[in-house]
Design a protein around this motif. Structure first.
Motif, PDB file in Angstrom:
ATOM      1  N   THR A  72       2.411   4.755 -10.227  1.00 37.04           N
ATOM      2  CA  THR A  72       2.709   5.605  -9.088  1.00 37.04           C
ATOM      3  C   THR A  72       4.000   5.131  -8.440  1.00 37.04           C
ATOM      4  O   THR A  72       4.119   3.979  -8.039  1.00 37.04           O
ATOM      5  N   LEU A  74       5.477   3.209   3.005  1.00 39.11           N
ATOM      6  CA  LEU A  74       5.779   4.604   2.717  1.00 39.11           C
ATOM      7  C   LEU A  74       6.715   5.181   3.767  1.00 39.11           C
ATOM      8  O   LEU A  74       6.669   4.798   4.933  1.00 39.11           O
ATOM      9  N   LYS A 120       6.384   5.580  -5.348  1.00 41.00           N
ATOM     10  CA  LYS A 120       6.311   6.073  -3.974  1.00 41.00           C
ATOM     11  C   LYS A 120       7.681   6.015  -3.306  1.00 41.00           C
ATOM     12  O   LYS A 120       8.462   5.119  -3.573  1.00 41.00           O
ATOM     13  N   VAL A 151       5.207  11.370  -3.795  1.00 40.46           N
ATOM     14  CA  VAL A 151       4.974  10.342  -4.800  1.00 40.46           C
ATOM     15  C   VAL A 151       4.990  10.996  -6.165  1.00 40.46           C
ATOM     16  O   VAL A 151       4.740  12.192  -6.288  1.00 40.46           O
TER      17      VAL A 151
END
Length: 165
Positions: free
Chosen positions: A17, A36, A19, A4
């Protein structure tokens, strides 16, 4: 370990953030999961009729984040058209603005099993906002902050461990 990128604006404290994610549908296309890219989640892809990679990009003119979905030849098991894929993603996506790309290549470098690394690539060609037509960008270091427009986003963590608890 999950890759990330976390960026923070020193002027206003805004935190973003980015990811590494994949997306997939359940067998009857009634659910869209964006998650993810973990080895654990890759096993869900074997039963999915349609899957690929998902990335967020930013439109500075609209001040909106846009999710881009990339489907590969060998991840579109029912050979849906781009229009059908767009429709299914837009029906179930949690984001309002989406772009769908179909890559003419296979993921996994031709391998039969999905691998985490095969979904790490972000599309390199220029992409444009479907609302205003301006070029959109992956969030990057020293980019103008989308919240305060004064500061710049600075990377705080380039590879972080995400706790799965």
């Amino acid at each position: 370990m999950v890759v990330v990128d976390t960026y923070i604006c020193k002027a206003c404290g805004y935190k973003y953030t980015n990811k590494a994610e994949i997306f997939y549908f359940n067998e009857d296309y009634s659910e869209l999961e964006v998650t993810l890219k973990l080895a654990l989640t890759l096993r869900n892809l074997s039963t999915s009729p349609l899957y690929g990679s998902a990335h967020e990009k930013y439109c500075p003119k609209c001040n909106e984040f846009i999710r881009t979905y990339t489907v590969y030849n060998n991840t579109n098991k029912k050979n849906l058209t781009i229009e059908e894929i767009n429709s299914k993603i837009n029906q179930l996506s949690k984001t309002q603005i989406n772009i769908v790309n179909i890559e003419s290549t296979n993921n996994n470098n031709g391998e039969k099993k999905p691998s985490v690394s095969s979904y790490m690539k972000v599309k390199k060609e220029d992409e444009y906002c479907p609302v205003c037509g301006e070029k959109i960008y992956t969030v990057y270091n020293d980019m103008k902050c989308p919240k305060c427009k004064e500061g710049k986003l600075n990377i705080q963590c380039g590879v972080c461990k995400i706790d799965r608890r």
